[in-house]
Scaffold this active site. Sequence first.
Site, short mmCIF file in Angstrom:
data_model
loop_
_atom_site.label_atom_id
_atom_site.label_comp_id
_atom_site.label_asym_id
_atom_site.label_seq_id
_atom_site.Cartn_x
_atom_site.Cartn_y
_atom_site.Cartn_z
N MET A 108 -0.04 13.47 -17.74
CA MET A 108 -1.33 13.24 -17.45
C MET A 108 -2.17 12.26 -18.52
O MET A 108 -2.76 11.45 -18.09
CB MET A 108 -2.35 14.57 -17.36
N LYS A 143 -15.03 -6.11 -3.66
CA LYS A 143 -14.97 -4.75 -3.31
C LYS A 143 -14.29 -3.95 -4.39
O LYS A 143 -13.48 -4.35 -5.12
CB LYS A 143 -14.52 -4.38 -1.63
N TYR A 149 8.22 16.85 -19.35
CA TYR A 149 8.27 17.73 -18.31
C TYR A 149 9.57 17.64 -17.54
O TYR A 149 9.84 16.71 -17.13
CB TYR A 149 7.23 17.60 -17.40
N ARG A 189 -8.44 -2.13 13.10
CA ARG A 189 -9.03 -1.56 11.91
C ARG A 189 -10.60 -1.55 12.21
O ARG A 189 -11.40 -0.52 12.29
CB ARG A 189 -8.27 -2.05 10.68
C1 LIG Z 1 -9.93 -6.74 1.13
C2 LIG Z 1 -10.04 -7.70 2.40
C3 LIG Z 1 -9.92 -9.12 2.14
C4 LIG Z 1 -9.46 -9.47 0.88
O1 LIG Z 1 -8.03 -9.51 1.04
P1 LIG Z 1 -6.85 -9.90 -0.13
O2 LIG Z 1 -5.80 -9.59 0.62
O3 LIG Z 1 -7.20 -9.08 -1.22
O4 LIG Z 1 -7.13 -11.32 -0.25
C5 LIG Z 1 -10.44 -9.82 3.20
N1 LIG Z 1 -11.10 -9.49 4.11
C6 LIG Z 1 -11.01 -8.25 4.57
C7 LIG Z 1 -11.66 -7.68 5.81
C8 LIG Z 1 -10.55 -7.25 3.54
O5 LIG Z 1 -10.72 -5.90 3.79
#
Ligand SMILES: *Cc1c(COP(=O)(O)O)cnc(C)c1O
Length: 345
Positions: A290, A33, A242, A128
């Site tokens: 930046m 992802k 800065y 979640r």
């Molecule tokens: C992002 C995610 C993973 C991967 O988790 P890592 O800690 O990066 O190995 C697996 N399952 C779900 C549902 C996730 O959101």
Amino acid sequence: MAVPLLTVDLSALRQNWRALAALSETETAAVVKADGYGLGVGPVATALAREGARRFFVAVAEEGVTLRKVLGAGPEIYVFSGHMDGDADHIRAATLTPMINSIDQMLRHVEALPGHPFGIQLDTGMNRLGMEPGEWAALRDIALAQNPTLVMSHLACADEPEHGMNAFQLQTFRDMTDGIDAPRGLAATGGILLGRNYHFDLTRPGIGLYGGRPFADAAPVAHLDIPVIQVRDVAAGESVGYGNSWVARTPARIATIAAGYADGIIRAMGPKAHVFAGDARCKIVGRVSMDLIGVDVTHLDDQPETVSLLGHHQGVDDLADAAGTIGYEILTSLGARYARRYSGG
Ligand SMILES: *Cc1c(COP(=O)(O)O)cnc(C)c1O
């Protein structure tokens, strides 16, 4: 070189996948992802598929469409957000497998795409995504009759092996799924390290592939080299950057390097972070701008052409610690302005 160079070591990525796969006796998938955790989903997923990964996970259907173009037909692509309103065309056209998160999503899926593969995501306490025990109890028999290709849940505290939440979620997952025929999965990177009770039929590592904690044995995958634009001498009492936040106590040499917070170098890391010139550690001085950062190179014999922010001397978690965040955020913040090179594909 006028812009920073991000080198993604695909052989290290493949090595990390193999190492994580060797820790369980079950199938190992790959989570890609957020553009492969910021490193480029095309080269990343291609390398992992070549290494043997057959199931991939993305966050949303749009990412799945991109990934399908990369992988071609064959590998299964799961979508964590499930089947959201408006996803049906993407799911059908790219042959994606939504992880159904609720009764509403289940209804949407069977109405729009009857017979199309799906998985089930269960909530075992993280609150979640996924169905809660009561919802699952109501839907379970109907859903299982349609042969989901995976039933999974996600651990909230797997990076803390001693945390009581791990055993609690494991037991809840067992209570919700023991005796079903569908393949089951619970472990991401942290869960793989918790041991075989957590492995079930499919593990799905993300961060460990990309060289991050909690997979302590990971090989670094992201290497970031930043060109030096200019070097100047400053006298004791002069300031850099800065807000005059850094003042030289003794005469110093300061290199200005060509990257900043617009490149995902988190501004808050300034006072605690370093870069490396070869093997020599150099302190970041003054505020991260930046597009520019000041670096103390007083102790170096030669003026460096580039310095390394990420690599063998300093990994994503070292940088995360300096910024008060996690390696995941360092990786997914990496900027669009970098030149990118892929090695070892
Ligand atoms: C992002 C995610 C993973 C991967 O988790 P890592 O800690 O990066 O190995 C697996 N399952 C779900 C549902 C996730 O959101």
